[in-house]
Design a protein around this motif. Sequence first.
Motif, PDB file in Angstrom:
ATOM      1  N   LEU A  57      25.955  69.157 -15.924  1.00  0.00           N
ATOM      2  CA  LEU A  57      27.238  70.193 -15.066  1.00  0.00           C
ATOM      3  C   LEU A  57      28.540  69.796 -16.009  1.00  0.00           C
ATOM      4  CD1 LEU A  57      26.669  69.628 -11.408  1.00  0.00           C
ATOM      5  CD2 LEU A  57      26.019  71.771 -12.720  1.00  0.00           C
ATOM      6  N   LYS A  58      28.552  68.750 -16.730  1.00  0.00           N
ATOM      7  CA  LYS A  58      29.913  68.550 -17.813  1.00  0.00           C
ATOM      8  C   LYS A  58      30.917  68.108 -16.648  1.00  0.00           C
ATOM      9  CE  LYS A  58      27.741  69.379 -21.450  1.00  0.00           C
ATOM     10  NZ  LYS A  58      27.164  68.223 -22.524  1.00  0.00           N
ATOM     11  N   THR A  59      30.529  67.301 -15.697  1.00  0.00           N
ATOM     12  CA  THR A  59      31.489  67.007 -14.680  1.00  0.00           C
ATOM     13  C   THR A  59      31.553  65.587 -14.697  1.00  0.00           C
ATOM     14  OG1 THR A  59      30.765  68.657 -13.233  1.00  0.00           O
ATOM     15  CG2 THR A  59      32.013  67.154 -12.152  1.00  0.00           C
ATOM     16  N   PHE A  60      32.987  64.984 -14.700  1.00  0.00           N
ATOM     17  CA  PHE A  60      33.346  63.911 -14.569  1.00  0.00           C
ATOM     18  C   PHE A  60      33.846  63.534 -13.113  1.00  0.00           C
ATOM     19  CE2 PHE A  60      36.588  60.277 -15.416  1.00  0.00           C
ATOM     20  CZ  PHE A  60      35.751  59.466 -15.906  1.00  0.00           C
ATOM     21  N   ILE A  61      33.147  62.265 -12.598  1.00  0.00           N
ATOM     22  CA  ILE A  61      33.743  62.110 -11.233  1.00  0.00           C
ATOM     23  C   ILE A  61      34.061  60.507 -11.403  1.00  0.00           C
ATOM     24  CG2 ILE A  61      32.782  61.825  -8.794  1.00  0.00           C
ATOM     25  CD1 ILE A  61      30.339  63.639  -9.544  1.00  0.00           C
ATOM     26  N   LEU A  62      35.288  60.540 -10.327  1.00  0.00           N
ATOM     27  CA  LEU A  62      36.066  59.144 -10.381  1.00  0.00           C
ATOM     28  C   LEU A  62      36.314  58.875  -9.091  1.00  0.00           C
ATOM     29  CD1 LEU A  62      38.196  57.395 -12.866  1.00  0.00           C
ATOM     30  CD2 LEU A  62      38.892  57.387 -10.693  1.00  0.00           C
ATOM     31  N   ILE A  85      36.701  66.027 -12.478  1.00  0.00           N
ATOM     32  CA  ILE A  85      37.202  66.905 -13.809  1.00  0.00           C
ATOM     33  C   ILE A  85      36.137  67.716 -14.371  1.00  0.00           C
ATOM     34  CG2 ILE A  85      37.988  66.745 -16.189  1.00  0.00           C
ATOM     35  CD1 ILE A  85      39.682  64.364 -15.369  1.00  0.00           C
ATOM     36  N   LYS A  86      36.381  69.010 -14.410  1.00  0.00           N
ATOM     37  CA  LYS A  86      35.295  69.788 -14.935  1.00  0.00           C
ATOM     38  C   LYS A  86      36.206  70.918 -15.733  1.00  0.00           C
ATOM     39  CE  LYS A  86      31.272  72.791 -13.844  1.00  0.00           C
ATOM     40  NZ  LYS A  86      30.547  73.420 -12.650  1.00  0.00           N
ATOM     41  N   ASN A  87      35.685  70.852 -17.101  1.00  0.00           N
ATOM     42  CA  ASN A  87      36.414  71.734 -18.132  1.00  0.00           C
ATOM     43  C   ASN A  87      37.906  71.254 -17.918  1.00  0.00           C
ATOM     44  OD1 ASN A  87      34.127  73.321 -18.616  1.00  0.00           O
ATOM     45  ND2 ASN A  87      34.294  74.521 -16.985  1.00  0.00           N
ATOM     46  N   LYS A  88      38.650  72.379 -17.605  1.00  0.00           N
ATOM     47  CA  LYS A  88      40.394  71.932 -17.624  1.00  0.00           C
ATOM     48  C   LYS A  88      40.798  71.930 -15.992  1.00  0.00           C
ATOM     49  CE  LYS A  88      41.288  73.950 -22.116  1.00  0.00           C
ATOM     50  NZ  LYS A  88      42.242  74.908 -22.863  1.00  0.00           N
ATOM     51  N   GLN A  89      39.853  71.516 -15.180  1.00  0.00           N
ATOM     52  CA  GLN A  89      40.202  71.475 -13.734  1.00  0.00           C
ATOM     53  C   GLN A  89      40.189  70.121 -13.219  1.00  0.00           C
ATOM     54  OE1 GLN A  89      38.282  74.730 -10.976  1.00  0.00           O
ATOM     55  NE2 GLN A  89      37.343  72.672 -10.318  1.00  0.00           N
ATOM     56  N   LEU A  90      41.318  69.623 -12.764  1.00  0.00           N
ATOM     57  CA  LEU A  90      41.075  68.354 -12.008  1.00  0.00           C
ATOM     58  C   LEU A  90      41.205  68.631 -10.399  1.00  0.00           C
ATOM     59  CD1 LEU A  90      41.506  65.538 -11.702  1.00  0.00           C
ATOM     60  CD2 LEU A  90      44.014  65.562 -11.688  1.00  0.00           C
ATOM     61  N   LEU A  91      40.269  68.112  -9.684  1.00  0.00           N
ATOM     62  CA  LEU A  91      40.036  68.304  -8.503  1.00  0.00           C
ATOM     63  C   LEU A  91      40.266  67.029  -7.369  1.00  0.00           C
ATOM     64  CD1 LEU A  91      37.764  70.949  -6.496  1.00  0.00           C
ATOM     65  CD2 LEU A  91      38.189  68.553  -5.724  1.00  0.00           C
ATOM     66  N   THR A  92      41.021  67.099  -6.634  1.00  0.00           N
ATOM     67  CA  THR A  92      41.168  65.763  -5.797  1.00  0.00           C
ATOM     68  C   THR A  92      40.655  65.944  -4.217  1.00  0.00           C
ATOM     69  OG1 THR A  92      43.414  66.191  -5.510  1.00  0.00           O
ATOM     70  CG2 THR A  92      43.040  64.707  -7.126  1.00  0.00           C
ATOM     71  N   ILE A  93      40.027  65.020  -3.740  1.00  0.00           N
ATOM     72  CA  ILE A  93      39.775  65.339  -2.296  1.00  0.00           C
ATOM     73  C   ILE A  93      40.462  63.956  -1.694  1.00  0.00           C
ATOM     74  CG2 ILE A  93      37.819  65.161  -0.541  1.00  0.00           C
ATOM     75  CD1 ILE A  93      36.027  66.162  -2.915  1.00  0.00           C
ATOM     76  N   THR A  94      41.412  64.430  -0.722  1.00  0.00           N
ATOM     77  CA  THR A  94      41.941  63.446   0.135  1.00  0.00           C
ATOM     78  C   THR A  94      41.906  63.329   1.420  1.00  0.00           C
ATOM     79  OG1 THR A  94      43.980  64.932   0.087  1.00  0.00           O
ATOM     80  CG2 THR A  94      43.834  63.581  -1.680  1.00  0.00           C
ATOM     81  N   ASN A  95      42.532  62.607   2.404  1.00  0.00           N
ATOM     82  CA  ASN A  95      42.460  62.429   3.667  1.00  0.00           C
ATOM     83  C   ASN A  95      43.693  61.918   4.152  1.00  0.00           C
ATOM     84  OD1 ASN A  95      42.136  59.587   3.798  1.00  0.00           O
ATOM     85  ND2 ASN A  95      39.782  59.962   3.272  1.00  0.00           N
ATOM     86  N   SER A  96      43.791  61.693   5.548  1.00  0.00           N
ATOM     87  CA  SER A  96      44.963  61.140   6.291  1.00  0.00           C
ATOM     88  C   SER A  96      45.621  59.813   5.615  1.00  0.00           C
ATOM     89  CB  SER A  96      45.169  61.415   7.683  1.00  0.00           C
ATOM     90  OG  SER A  96      44.024  60.443   7.860  1.00  0.00           O
ATOM     91  N   GLY A  97      44.601  59.045   4.962  1.00  0.00           N
ATOM     92  CA  GLY A  97      44.859  57.749   4.608  1.00  0.00           C
ATOM     93  C   GLY A  97      45.599  57.642   3.296  1.00  0.00           C
ATOM     94  N   ASN A  98      45.076  58.736   2.579  1.00  0.00           N
ATOM     95  CA  ASN A  98      45.434  58.442   1.098  1.00  0.00           C
ATOM     96  C   ASN A  98      46.294  59.735   0.648  1.00  0.00           C
ATOM     97  OD1 ASN A  98      43.550  60.452   0.723  1.00  0.00           O
ATOM     98  ND2 ASN A  98      42.081  59.008   0.110  1.00  0.00           N
ATOM     99  N   ASP A  99      46.507  60.761   1.406  1.00  0.00           N
ATOM    100  CA  ASP A  99      47.171  61.961   0.998  1.00  0.00           C
ATOM    101  C   ASP A  99      48.723  61.958   0.570  1.00  0.00           C
ATOM    102  OD1 ASP A  99      48.318  61.413   3.609  1.00  0.00           O
ATOM    103  OD2 ASP A  99      47.696  63.538   4.225  1.00  0.00           O
ATOM    104  N   TYR A 100      49.367  60.823   0.898  1.00  0.00           N
ATOM    105  CA  TYR A 100      50.571  60.281   0.536  1.00  0.00           C
ATOM    106  C   TYR A 100      50.919  60.406  -0.899  1.00  0.00           C
ATOM    107  CZ  TYR A 100      49.608  55.276  -0.430  1.00  0.00           C
ATOM    108  OH  TYR A 100      49.043  54.334  -0.765  1.00  0.00           O
TER     109      TYR A 100
END
Length: 301
Positions: A57-62, A85-100
């Motif tokens: 998928l050429k996807t980098f997960i951290l 990270i996939k292609n030129k897209q950075l996606l983040t998944i947050t919750n109430s503990g780290n959304d700040y």
Amino acid sequence: MITEKKFGNGDNVWINIDSDQIASDSELYKQYGIDNEIISYALDKNERARIEYNNELKTFILIYNVPQKKKDNHHYEAIPMTFLIKNKQLLTITNSGNDYIIDYMEKYLQNNADSSVYKFLFSSLFLITDKFFPVIEEMNSERNQINDMLKEKTTKKNLLSLSDVETGVAYFISATKQNTVLLEQIKTNVIFQSLNDVEKEQWEDTLIEARQLVEMAQLTSQVLQQLSGTYNNILNNNLNDTMKILTVLSILLTIPTIVTGFFGMNMPLPLEHNILGWMIAIGISLIGWFGLSFVLRLILK
């Protein structure tokens, strides 16, 4: 729920998903190429910091540890945050503990709108790493306050407060070490070869900051362990002193017991018909008491 921001002259896009507001089975995840495995990583609060690259998928997960702003069970903890990270897209998944962290990432983009995806990623990791320092400094401040209270009086409440600080530092040491190992592993990953000099420089700055954080957390832990050990020794010494006093008193109390027991026997005894016999018995007890006290004082010096 979902926010999108373009950067890098509009070629790159950052997408943030609030997992508290979007169910794990939502079709929205699939729209961004997030499979069930990644969702399980992102929603697992006990997930370890790590990296993963999907060649197909050429996807980098951290997954990176983020310090909580508020205490949980009287101590601080760290929770994972997912970057994809996939292609030129950075996606983040947050919750109430780290959304700040999102607020700090947005401010960074405002001042560095021409950043590449990986530069933005490593800069975000730098920001997260930097947020550990104030919390550790707060722990050090709490430690000093508790230490001052323990110097005045070693109470159970103060010792439990010291234990809470130790617990928080233990969580942070584990989290910061995981983050540092993760950053070091990036160098051996296939994506590192595709980074430009600016991105590598930002990665190196983040790694240096992470290593300094580990050293600071370890130093804080060592000081806490030494402090805790000192007060444990003080409590043990106080207990030993108390037991010593009780032992001496129990020995000294045997003198009047022996004397009164001797004169209390049901048989003819000296001073039996002496009107001052009871005073003599008391005198014998006192002489024995002070004599034994003098001997014990010499022995226990």
